[in-house]
Scaffold this motif. Structure first.
Motif, PDB file in Angstrom:
ATOM      1  N   THR A  10       5.788  -8.646   7.202  1.00 55.86           N
ATOM      2  CA  THR A  10       4.441  -7.861   7.233  1.00 55.86           C
ATOM      3  C   THR A  10       3.766  -7.751   6.031  1.00 55.86           C
ATOM      4  O   THR A  10       4.301  -7.341   4.957  1.00 55.86           O
ATOM      5  N   ARG A  11       2.393  -8.143   5.688  1.00 55.49           N
ATOM      6  CA  ARG A  11       1.727  -7.803   4.641  1.00 55.49           C
ATOM      7  C   ARG A  11       0.535  -6.668   4.814  1.00 55.49           C
ATOM      8  O   ARG A  11       0.215  -6.844   5.944  1.00 55.49           O
ATOM      9  N   TYR A  12       0.142  -5.957   3.827  1.00 56.05           N
ATOM     10  CA  TYR A  12      -0.557  -4.817   4.127  1.00 56.05           C
ATOM     11  C   TYR A  12      -1.716  -5.226   3.083  1.00 56.05           C
ATOM     12  O   TYR A  12      -1.398  -5.136   1.755  1.00 56.05           O
ATOM     13  N   THR A  13      -2.923  -4.659   3.442  1.00 53.52           N
ATOM     14  CA  THR A  13      -4.002  -4.670   2.335  1.00 53.52           C
ATOM     15  C   THR A  13      -4.038  -3.347   1.705  1.00 53.52           C
ATOM     16  O   THR A  13      -3.181  -2.393   2.346  1.00 53.52           O
ATOM     17  N   ILE A  14      -4.783  -2.978   0.586  1.00 55.47           N
ATOM     18  CA  ILE A  14      -4.806  -2.019  -0.162  1.00 55.47           C
ATOM     19  C   ILE A  14      -5.277  -0.885   0.631  1.00 55.47           C
ATOM     20  O   ILE A  14      -4.837   0.293   0.797  1.00 55.47           O
ATOM     21  N   SER A  15      -6.232  -1.286   1.723  1.00 53.19           N
ATOM     22  CA  SER A  15      -6.832  -0.107   2.446  1.00 53.19           C
ATOM     23  C   SER A  15      -5.757   0.419   3.530  1.00 53.19           C
ATOM     24  O   SER A  15      -5.720   1.500   3.594  1.00 53.19           O
ATOM     25  N   GLU A  16      -5.021  -0.544   4.248  1.00 52.12           N
ATOM     26  CA  GLU A  16      -3.653  -0.104   5.062  1.00 52.12           C
ATOM     27  C   GLU A  16      -2.876   0.585   4.355  1.00 52.12           C
ATOM     28  O   GLU A  16      -2.258   1.721   4.808  1.00 52.12           O
ATOM     29  N   VAL A  17      -2.441   0.386   3.072  1.00 50.41           N
ATOM     30  CA  VAL A  17      -1.548   1.139   2.342  1.00 50.41           C
ATOM     31  C   VAL A  17      -1.913   2.647   1.973  1.00 50.41           C
ATOM     32  O   VAL A  17      -1.336   3.550   2.112  1.00 50.41           O
ATOM     33  N   GLU A  18      -3.175   2.612   1.711  1.00 51.40           N
ATOM     34  CA  GLU A  18      -3.899   3.815   1.460  1.00 51.40           C
ATOM     35  C   GLU A  18      -3.734   4.756   2.811  1.00 51.40           C
ATOM     36  O   GLU A  18      -3.553   6.103   2.744  1.00 51.40           O
ATOM     37  N   ALA A  19      -3.982   4.069   4.032  1.00 54.87           N
ATOM     38  CA  ALA A  19      -3.734   4.882   5.179  1.00 54.87           C
ATOM     39  C   ALA A  19      -2.396   5.198   5.419  1.00 54.87           C
ATOM     40  O   ALA A  19      -2.249   6.277   5.949  1.00 54.87           O
ATOM     41  N   ARG A  20      -1.552   4.302   5.149  1.00 56.42           N
ATOM     42  CA  ARG A  20      -0.328   4.782   5.371  1.00 56.42           C
ATOM     43  C   ARG A  20       0.570   5.663   4.515  1.00 56.42           C
ATOM     44  O   ARG A  20       1.296   6.468   4.880  1.00 56.42           O
ATOM     45  N   THR A  21      -0.031   5.635   3.271  1.00 58.85           N
ATOM     46  CA  THR A  21       0.536   6.479   2.286  1.00 58.85           C
ATOM     47  C   THR A  21      -0.160   7.767   1.991  1.00 58.85           C
ATOM     48  O   THR A  21       0.512   8.623   1.219  1.00 58.85           O
ATOM     49  N   GLY A  22      -1.423   7.811   1.881  1.00 55.90           N
ATOM     50  CA  GLY A  22      -2.051   8.664   1.484  1.00 55.90           C
ATOM     51  C   GLY A  22      -2.570   8.557   0.077  1.00 55.90           C
ATOM     52  O   GLY A  22      -3.341   9.416  -0.541  1.00 55.90           O
ATOM     53  N   LEU A  23      -2.207   7.569  -0.565  1.00 53.33           N
ATOM     54  CA  LEU A  23      -2.461   7.242  -1.971  1.00 53.33           C
ATOM     55  C   LEU A  23      -3.988   6.567  -2.118  1.00 53.33           C
ATOM     56  O   LEU A  23      -4.043   5.891  -1.239  1.00 53.33           O
ATOM     57  N   THR A  24      -4.698   6.945  -3.010  1.00 51.13           N
ATOM     58  CA  THR A  24      -6.128   6.357  -2.856  1.00 51.13           C
ATOM     59  C   THR A  24      -5.748   4.826  -3.527  1.00 51.13           C
ATOM     60  O   THR A  24      -4.647   4.439  -4.190  1.00 51.13           O
ATOM     61  N   GLN A  25      -6.612   4.015  -3.288  1.00 51.15           N
ATOM     62  CA  GLN A  25      -6.758   2.669  -3.947  1.00 51.15           C
ATOM     63  C   GLN A  25      -6.902   2.641  -5.292  1.00 51.15           C
ATOM     64  O   GLN A  25      -6.069   2.090  -6.017  1.00 51.15           O
ATOM     65  N   HIS A  26      -7.405   3.713  -5.951  1.00 54.95           N
ATOM     66  CA  HIS A  26      -7.523   3.772  -7.275  1.00 54.95           C
ATOM     67  C   HIS A  26      -6.055   3.975  -7.981  1.00 54.95           C
ATOM     68  O   HIS A  26      -5.623   3.424  -8.836  1.00 54.95           O
ATOM     69  N   THR A  27      -5.393   5.349  -7.347  1.00 54.04           N
ATOM     70  CA  THR A  27      -4.012   5.467  -7.686  1.00 54.04           C
ATOM     71  C   THR A  27      -3.218   4.209  -7.550  1.00 54.04           C
ATOM     72  O   THR A  27      -2.466   3.791  -8.338  1.00 54.04           O
ATOM     73  N   LEU A  28      -3.164   3.424  -6.394  1.00 54.40           N
ATOM     74  CA  LEU A  28      -2.469   2.321  -6.267  1.00 54.40           C
ATOM     75  C   LEU A  28      -2.484   1.091  -7.305  1.00 54.40           C
ATOM     76  O   LEU A  28      -1.855   0.548  -7.820  1.00 54.40           O
ATOM     77  N   ARG A  29      -3.964   0.884  -7.613  1.00 52.10           N
ATOM     78  CA  ARG A  29      -4.358   0.014  -8.699  1.00 52.10           C
ATOM     79  C   ARG A  29      -3.600   0.599 -10.053  1.00 52.10           C
ATOM     80  O   ARG A  29      -3.170  -0.123 -10.866  1.00 52.10           O
ATOM     81  N   TRP A  30      -3.950   1.813 -10.223  1.00 48.00           N
ATOM     82  CA  TRP A  30      -3.410   2.386 -11.613  1.00 48.00           C
ATOM     83  C   TRP A  30      -2.018   2.330 -11.733  1.00 48.00           C
ATOM     84  O   TRP A  30      -1.277   2.023 -12.772  1.00 48.00           O
ATOM     85  N   TYR A  31      -1.115   2.523 -10.660  1.00 49.94           N
ATOM     86  CA  TYR A  31       0.383   2.181 -10.425  1.00 49.94           C
ATOM     87  C   TYR A  31       0.579   0.954 -10.964  1.00 49.94           C
ATOM     88  O   TYR A  31       1.615   0.749 -11.558  1.00 49.94           O
ATOM     89  N   GLU A  32      -0.117   0.143 -10.438  1.00 48.63           N
ATOM     90  CA  GLU A  32       0.345  -1.413 -10.858  1.00 48.63           C
ATOM     91  C   GLU A  32       0.025  -1.555 -12.170  1.00 48.63           C
ATOM     92  O   GLU A  32       0.732  -2.274 -12.966  1.00 48.63           O
ATOM     93  N   ARG A  33      -1.207  -1.031 -12.830  1.00 49.17           N
ATOM     94  CA  ARG A  33      -1.568  -1.468 -14.037  1.00 49.17           C
ATOM     95  C   ARG A  33      -0.732  -0.765 -15.101  1.00 49.17           C
ATOM     96  O   ARG A  33      -0.353  -1.334 -16.133  1.00 49.17           O
ATOM     97  N   ILE A  34      -0.057   0.292 -14.874  1.00 43.55           N
ATOM     98  CA  ILE A  34       0.868   1.084 -15.732  1.00 43.55           C
ATOM     99  C   ILE A  34       2.268   0.506 -15.479  1.00 43.55           C
ATOM    100  O   ILE A  34       3.009   0.889 -16.609  1.00 43.55           O
ATOM    101  N   GLY A  35       2.516  -0.344 -14.701  1.00 45.44           N
ATOM    102  CA  GLY A  35       3.830  -0.951 -14.655  1.00 45.44           C
ATOM    103  C   GLY A  35       4.782  -0.148 -13.592  1.00 45.44           C
ATOM    104  O   GLY A  35       5.752  -0.330 -13.492  1.00 45.44           O
ATOM    105  N   LEU A  36       4.122   0.909 -13.115  1.00 45.66           N
ATOM    106  CA  LEU A  36       4.849   1.766 -11.875  1.00 45.66           C
ATOM    107  C   LEU A  36       5.306   0.914 -10.624  1.00 45.66           C
ATOM    108  O   LEU A  36       6.348   1.165 -10.211  1.00 45.66           O
ATOM    109  N   MET A  37       4.352   0.105 -10.338  1.00 45.52           N
ATOM    110  CA  MET A  37       4.520  -0.563  -9.104  1.00 45.52           C
ATOM    111  C   MET A  37       5.065  -2.200  -9.577  1.00 45.52           C
ATOM    112  O   MET A  37       4.290  -2.598 -10.763  1.00 45.52           O
ATOM    113  N   PRO A  38       5.874  -2.575  -8.729  1.00 43.95           N
ATOM    114  CA  PRO A  38       6.374  -3.836  -9.122  1.00 43.95           C
ATOM    115  C   PRO A  38       5.223  -4.975  -8.912  1.00 43.95           C
ATOM    116  O   PRO A  38       4.239  -4.465  -8.077  1.00 43.95           O
TER     117      PRO A  38
END
Length: 132
Positions: free
Chosen positions: A8-36
């Motif tokens: 199963t693959r999730y879009t960033i909107s779906e991940v936002e809904a599932r986790t409560g993290l904003t899309q901005h935060t998810l992108r930031w996590y990826e940018r700083i290397g916190l997200m694989p």
């Protein structure tokens, strides 16, 4: 069919809904290397996996501990480096656990003071007037 094609693959909107993290935060996590590395669709949209969601849940627990972003990023880097970093990862988590236990002790002490005060007011509602 390989598991990666049936996962199963999730879009960033779906991940936002599932986790409560904003899309901005998810992108930031990826940018700083916190997200694989997050897979992308043929059109370049992020596609998160269940494994990514599990990682985000773990990061959420680390945030709850009060671990610094720098330490979380360092931990993520160590995970990506492989098994030879187990000792360093364990040490980082053990240090965080010590910090959490110290905070729990402080909060337990504060809770005891609050419970005492609440008990005082429950027995004598006028008791707190001298404090004002």
């Amino acid at each position: 069919m390989s598991q990666s094609l049936t996962q199963t693959r999730y879009t960033i909107s779906e991940v936002e809904a599932r986790t409560g993290l904003t899309q901005h935060t998810l992108r930031w996590y990826e940018r700083i290397g916190l997200m694989p590395h997050v897979d992308r669709s043929h059109s370049g949209q992020r596609r998160f996996s269940d494994k990514d969601l599990g990682w985000l849940a773990f990061v959420g627990k680390l945030r709850t501990t009060g671990m610094s972003v720098a330490d979380m990023v360092r931990y993520a880097e160590l995970v990506r480096e492989g098994e030879h970093t187990f000792d360093e990862r364990r040490e980082l988590l053990e240090r965080t656990r010590r910090d959490v236990r110290a905070r729990i002790a402080e909060l337990t002490d504060a809770l005891e003071v609050l419970d005492y005060k609440i008990g005082t007011y429950a027995m004598n509602p006028v008791a707190g007037k001298a404090e004002q």
